[in-house]
Design a protein around this motif. Structure first.
Motif, PDB file in Angstrom:
ATOM      1  N   ASN A  29       0.780  -1.256   0.019  1.00  0.00           N
ATOM      2  CA  ASN A  29       0.175  -0.054  -0.057  1.00  0.00           C
ATOM      3  C   ASN A  29       1.032   1.274  -0.159  1.00  0.00           C
ATOM      4  OD1 ASN A  29      -2.286  -1.455   0.152  1.00  0.00           O
ATOM      5  ND2 ASN A  29      -1.853  -1.669   2.250  1.00  0.00           N
ATOM      6  N   VAL A  30       1.625   1.285  -0.971  1.00  0.00           N
ATOM      7  CA  VAL A  30       2.564   2.504  -1.136  1.00  0.00           C
ATOM      8  C   VAL A  30       2.477   3.036  -2.528  1.00  0.00           C
ATOM      9  CG1 VAL A  30       4.149   2.236   0.844  1.00  0.00           C
ATOM     10  CG2 VAL A  30       4.667   1.491  -1.580  1.00  0.00           C
ATOM     11  N   VAL A  31       2.562   4.427  -2.883  1.00  0.00           N
ATOM     12  CA  VAL A  31       2.872   4.893  -4.234  1.00  0.00           C
ATOM     13  C   VAL A  31       4.588   5.166  -4.310  1.00  0.00           C
ATOM     14  CG1 VAL A  31       2.374   6.576  -5.704  1.00  0.00           C
ATOM     15  CG2 VAL A  31       0.608   6.084  -4.103  1.00  0.00           C
ATOM     16  N   GLY A  32       4.993   4.726  -5.400  1.00  0.00           N
ATOM     17  CA  GLY A  32       6.419   5.000  -5.483  1.00  0.00           C
ATOM     18  C   GLY A  32       6.666   5.747  -6.743  1.00  0.00           C
ATOM     19  N   ILE A  33       7.900   6.666  -6.838  1.00  0.00           N
ATOM     20  CA  ILE A  33       8.608   7.005  -7.851  1.00  0.00           C
ATOM     21  C   ILE A  33       9.781   6.713  -8.216  1.00  0.00           C
ATOM     22  CG2 ILE A  33       8.898   9.218  -6.799  1.00  0.00           C
ATOM     23  CD1 ILE A  33       8.149  10.823  -9.535  1.00  0.00           C
ATOM     24  N   VAL A  44       2.141   1.924  -7.759  1.00  0.00           N
ATOM     25  CA  VAL A  44       1.270   1.553  -6.582  1.00  0.00           C
ATOM     26  C   VAL A  44       1.712  -0.036  -6.320  1.00  0.00           C
ATOM     27  CG1 VAL A  44      -0.360   3.120  -6.810  1.00  0.00           C
ATOM     28  CG2 VAL A  44      -0.833   0.946  -7.520  1.00  0.00           C
ATOM     29  N   THR A  45       1.918  -0.302  -4.820  1.00  0.00           N
ATOM     30  CA  THR A  45       1.852  -1.338  -4.614  1.00  0.00           C
ATOM     31  C   THR A  45       0.709  -1.956  -3.936  1.00  0.00           C
ATOM     32  OG1 THR A  45       2.801  -0.974  -2.474  1.00  0.00           O
ATOM     33  CG2 THR A  45       4.231  -1.329  -4.016  1.00  0.00           C
ATOM     34  N   THR A  50       3.102  -6.038  -4.112  1.00  0.00           N
ATOM     35  CA  THR A  50       3.462  -6.180  -5.551  1.00  0.00           C
ATOM     36  C   THR A  50       3.082  -4.899  -6.312  1.00  0.00           C
ATOM     37  OG1 THR A  50       2.468  -8.521  -5.386  1.00  0.00           O
ATOM     38  CG2 THR A  50       2.957  -7.532  -7.758  1.00  0.00           C
ATOM     39  N   PRO A  51       4.175  -4.363  -6.943  1.00  0.00           N
ATOM     40  CA  PRO A  51       3.981  -3.218  -7.917  1.00  0.00           C
ATOM     41  C   PRO A  51       2.913  -3.437  -9.097  1.00  0.00           C
ATOM     42  CG  PRO A  51       6.240  -3.665  -7.249  1.00  0.00           C
ATOM     43  CD  PRO A  51       5.606  -4.798  -7.175  1.00  0.00           C
ATOM     44  N   SER A  52       2.189  -2.280  -9.191  1.00  0.00           N
ATOM     45  CA  SER A  52       1.131  -2.688 -10.351  1.00  0.00           C
ATOM     46  C   SER A  52       0.990  -1.010 -10.823  1.00  0.00           C
ATOM     47  CB  SER A  52      -0.225  -3.006  -9.775  1.00  0.00           C
ATOM     48  OG  SER A  52      -0.598  -2.573  -8.808  1.00  0.00           O
ATOM     49  N   GLY A  53       0.065  -1.032 -11.790  1.00  0.00           N
ATOM     50  CA  GLY A  53      -0.310   0.233 -12.080  1.00  0.00           C
ATOM     51  C   GLY A  53       0.674   1.248 -12.414  1.00  0.00           C
ATOM     52  N   ILE A  54       1.722   0.582 -13.133  1.00  0.00           N
ATOM     53  CA  ILE A  54       3.216   1.474 -13.606  1.00  0.00           C
ATOM     54  C   ILE A  54       2.901   2.216 -14.673  1.00  0.00           C
ATOM     55  CG2 ILE A  54       5.508   1.173 -14.314  1.00  0.00           C
ATOM     56  CD1 ILE A  54       5.518  -1.580 -12.833  1.00  0.00           C
ATOM     57  N   LYS A  55       3.375   3.582 -14.479  1.00  0.00           N
ATOM     58  CA  LYS A  55       3.167   4.473 -15.600  1.00  0.00           C
ATOM     59  C   LYS A  55       4.417   4.971 -15.868  1.00  0.00           C
ATOM     60  CE  LYS A  55      -1.921   5.676 -15.307  1.00  0.00           C
ATOM     61  NZ  LYS A  55      -2.566   5.676 -16.637  1.00  0.00           N
ATOM     62  N   ASN A  66       1.806  13.169 -11.378  1.00  0.00           N
ATOM     63  CA  ASN A  66       1.121  11.743 -11.191  1.00  0.00           C
ATOM     64  C   ASN A  66       1.610  11.253  -9.988  1.00  0.00           C
ATOM     65  OD1 ASN A  66       0.854   8.707 -11.664  1.00  0.00           O
ATOM     66  ND2 ASN A  66      -0.385   9.446 -13.026  1.00  0.00           N
ATOM     67  N   PHE A  67       2.546  11.255  -9.364  1.00  0.00           N
ATOM     68  CA  PHE A  67       3.052  10.653  -7.939  1.00  0.00           C
ATOM     69  C   PHE A  67       2.355  11.440  -7.149  1.00  0.00           C
ATOM     70  CE2 PHE A  67       5.755  11.129  -4.475  1.00  0.00           C
ATOM     71  CZ  PHE A  67       6.193   9.950  -4.002  1.00  0.00           C
ATOM     72  N   ILE A  68       2.185  12.615  -7.082  1.00  0.00           N
ATOM     73  CA  ILE A  68       1.635  13.383  -5.708  1.00  0.00           C
ATOM     74  C   ILE A  68       0.147  13.387  -6.048  1.00  0.00           C
ATOM     75  CG2 ILE A  68       1.245  15.814  -5.058  1.00  0.00           C
ATOM     76  CD1 ILE A  68       3.868  14.885  -4.151  1.00  0.00           C
TER      77      ILE A  68
END
Length: 86
Positions: A29-33, A44-45, A50-55, A66-68
């Motif tokens: 449950n994190v957002v990463g850049i 996002v995880t 598991t990382p997903s929604g990779i842009k 996008n990150f913020i």
């Protein structure tokens, strides 16, 4: 958005649950850049980490926007439904 502006938003809004230019470490449950070569990735995880929604983005400014947005959304959701994430 510029790097300094994004950091300021994170601090002023006391945002949590993010990875700031760190490799995904399967934290849930994190957002990463990240910067990957010449591109930036925002992800996002899941609850299992598991990382997903990779842009992918060509510019840091687009990636930070996008990150913020994602970090703010996740923080609002966690405040609204805290028991749903743990």
């Amino acid at each position: 958005m510029k790097y300094e502006e994004a950091k300021k938003i994170i601090q002023e809004k006391n945002l949590t649950h993010y990875k700031w230019f760190e490799d995904p470490n399967y934290e849930p449950n994190v957002v990463g850049i990240n910067k990957n070569g010449d591109e930036y990735e925002v992800y996002v995880t899941s609850e299992r980490g598991t990382p997903s929604g990779i842009k992918q983005f060509k510019t840091e400014e687009e990636a930070l926007d996008n990150f913020i947005s994602r970090v703010e959304s996740l923080n609002r959701l966690i405040k609204k439904r805290p028991n749903s994430f743990w």
